[in-house]
Design a protein around this motif. Sequence first.
Motif, PDB file in Angstrom:
ATOM      1  N   UNK A  39       1.030  -1.293   0.046  1.00 32.26           N
ATOM      2  CA  UNK A  39       0.176  -0.025  -0.074  1.00 32.26           C
ATOM      3  C   UNK A  39       0.793   1.223   0.114  1.00 32.26           C
ATOM      4  N   UNK A  40       2.067   1.232   0.803  1.00 32.89           N
ATOM      5  CA  UNK A  40       2.871   2.203   0.785  1.00 32.89           C
ATOM      6  C   UNK A  40       3.233   2.249  -0.585  1.00 32.89           C
ATOM      7  N   UNK A  41       3.823   1.338  -1.057  1.00 29.68           N
ATOM      8  CA  UNK A  41       4.375   1.379  -2.579  1.00 29.68           C
ATOM      9  C   UNK A  41       3.614   2.094  -3.528  1.00 29.68           C
ATOM     10  N   UNK A  42       2.465   1.523  -3.437  1.00 28.12           N
ATOM     11  CA  UNK A  42       1.304   2.122  -4.417  1.00 28.12           C
ATOM     12  C   UNK A  42       1.380   3.609  -4.115  1.00 28.12           C
ATOM     13  N   UNK A  43       1.229   4.020  -2.984  1.00 25.63           N
ATOM     14  CA  UNK A  43       1.157   5.632  -2.635  1.00 25.63           C
ATOM     15  C   UNK A  43       2.273   6.280  -3.201  1.00 25.63           C
ATOM     16  N   UNK A  44       3.610   5.978  -2.959  1.00 26.63           N
ATOM     17  CA  UNK A  44       4.985   6.402  -3.250  1.00 26.63           C
ATOM     18  C   UNK A  44       4.771   6.427  -4.681  1.00 26.63           C
TER      19      UNK A  44
ATOM     20  N   UNK B  60       5.499   9.386  -9.517  1.00 25.59           N
ATOM     21  CA  UNK B  60       5.323   9.351 -10.995  1.00 25.59           C
ATOM     22  C   UNK B  60       4.543  10.552 -11.700  1.00 25.59           C
ATOM     23  N   UNK B  61       3.543  11.025 -10.793  1.00 28.20           N
ATOM     24  CA  UNK B  61       2.599  12.134 -11.081  1.00 28.20           C
ATOM     25  C   UNK B  61       3.649  13.332 -10.805  1.00 28.20           C
ATOM     26  N   UNK B  62       4.633  13.532  -9.923  1.00 25.99           N
ATOM     27  CA  UNK B  62       5.385  14.514  -9.660  1.00 25.99           C
ATOM     28  C   UNK B  62       6.257  14.649 -11.095  1.00 25.99           C
ATOM     29  N   UNK B  63       6.890  13.285 -11.529  1.00 20.94           N
ATOM     30  CA  UNK B  63       7.983  13.439 -12.514  1.00 20.94           C
ATOM     31  C   UNK B  63       7.211  13.692 -13.954  1.00 20.94           C
ATOM     32  N   UNK B  64       5.947  13.368 -13.833  1.00 22.05           N
ATOM     33  CA  UNK B  64       5.100  13.802 -15.208  1.00 22.05           C
ATOM     34  C   UNK B  64       5.057  15.212 -15.040  1.00 22.05           C
ATOM     35  N   UNK B  65       4.398  15.775 -13.987  1.00 24.30           N
ATOM     36  CA  UNK B  65       3.998  17.117 -13.809  1.00 24.30           C
ATOM     37  C   UNK B  65       5.459  18.070 -14.169  1.00 24.30           C
TER      38      UNK B  65
ATOM     39  N   UNK C 289       0.514  16.777 -19.526  1.00 25.73           N
ATOM     40  CA  UNK C 289       0.466  15.537 -19.360  1.00 25.73           C
ATOM     41  C   UNK C 289      -0.344  14.887 -18.435  1.00 25.73           C
ATOM     42  N   UNK C 290      -0.836  15.602 -17.313  1.00 21.17           N
ATOM     43  CA  UNK C 290      -1.690  15.286 -16.178  1.00 21.17           C
ATOM     44  C   UNK C 290      -3.060  15.026 -16.678  1.00 21.17           C
TER      45      UNK C 290
END
Length: 573
Positions: free
Chosen positions: A134-139, A144-149, A155-156
Amino acid sequence: MRKLFRYAWKGRWLYFFSLFGLVVAVTSDSLRPMVTSMIIDDVIVARDLSNFMYYIALLILISVLMAIGYYTQEYLSDRISSLSHRGIRRDLFAHIQKLDLSFFSENNPAELMSRTKQDVENVGFCFGFISVFAVEITVHTILFIFMLARISLYGLIVPAVMMPMIFFLAFYAERHGDEYYDRISDETATMNDKAGEALSGIRTVKAFGREELEKRKFRVHNRKFHDLNLKVDFLWADTMAPMNSMARAMLVLSVLVSGLLVIDGKITLGEAAAISVYVGELAWPMMDLGWVLQAISTAVASARKINDIMAREPKIANGTEKAPFDSTLEFSGVSVSFDGKKVLDDISFVLPEGHTIGIMGATGSGKSTICNLALRFIDPDEGCVKLGGVDIRRMVLQSLREKFSVVTQDVFLFSDQIDENIRIGRRDDRETDHDRICDALARADASEFVYRLEQKERTVIGEKGVGLSGGQKQRLSIARAFYRNAPILILDDATSALDMETEKDIQRALENNKGMSRIIVAHRISAVRNADEIIFLDRGRIAERGTHDELLALGGMYSETYKAQYGEVGNGR
């Protein structure tokens, strides 16, 4: 869940290193698309090979860090699960062992096995793998959203629309699957219970020609189990296809958006490729998040069941005093009721050391209840039971029960060697007890059949004594009691499966043991006729009491039983 979390918290350092490995792995994973973007822009598009080997080395380093990180996360999270399993299962089983017999009448063995196995595994799995995952999914999602932004906020747009839809479908499937999972769990327990019952009673099944009936009963539950699993499969098929389609659509739309951004000159071709990778990696967390929530929900339900058992206090409270040296047993005005019905009413008698008391009566008259009271499997509603003049409720249970050897009509033998089954009465003399085992077998008239076996007393017998006759099992049970050599012996209809000659041999062995007190519960006059006192119960009350000759002279219930078994009074005396 909080009460049980202490078992996982013992491995808190495992949590720390597992999460550290997770952060290393996910961070490395999030950099991989950026390096790929650089290769496309700085090497392929620019046609410049000067930095190519540097980027390749960087990708190799990232892959190594990912492998080490994910391995550390997976291994240590599984260790946390195993640690939790071991601790919870150990303490749960130990607690169940302390509970009184009423608990076991309310909970069948199949259900308790489910609690100690499946429910414990559900909780441990949640504490270990699921919590870290669950922590892995969150992190993973945040990073990945941060890197995408960082590449482009445009791209978001597609993930922001599609990700909640994918999550909703996954959550819908898991929530609706809960009902099926619960029913599958219940049906599994029922099916195992029915199969175990049929296999345990295979002799009876075959003797009465019930094979086809048992097969039909099993087929019914097997079919229900199959149908429930099929419904789960259909549920997932109905949702997985749309989820996969949405994930592919999200990727295609992201490629389209990033392509337009490349044409517009707002991002490079390498960045467009990175966007496609980041978007593709954002689909699986949403799909797995529903499964994680379902696993947590299942673990919460399992933890509730485990806590219910752990919170159950034994109705038979352990005392604080050791049993006295004096083994005189006394019942004083004892009454017991079950479900509002009196089973024993004002029972009083004294069993001095070295004496024998016989207890007879019709089925349901309360004979075995007296044995249960003496062993303190139950407590009286009125009156008290004393040992050596001390109320047994004040005694440590183990100390009290060490005063008794017990042989019942329903013999239980473990799937183990014969000598181990006999030795179970006293486990502290293993290295010096061979002669005592041989003596116990001889006194129980069991030597003849035991020493005909190839491995003799080291022969392994099947579960519950499969492969032995009823009389042989009974004799081993009596040998176990002789081996224990406790001050008081309880024979609860113990010679019912024996022939008359064997019964006489065992009675002679009992009479030779002058220091042992005996409570003999029986239906046969032959088992109690030499007792110092015989009590005849009728509907929970003492209807008659006295010696064999006194009761015959009384001409009451005991005399009538004698006539039924031997003919007119005087025959066989």
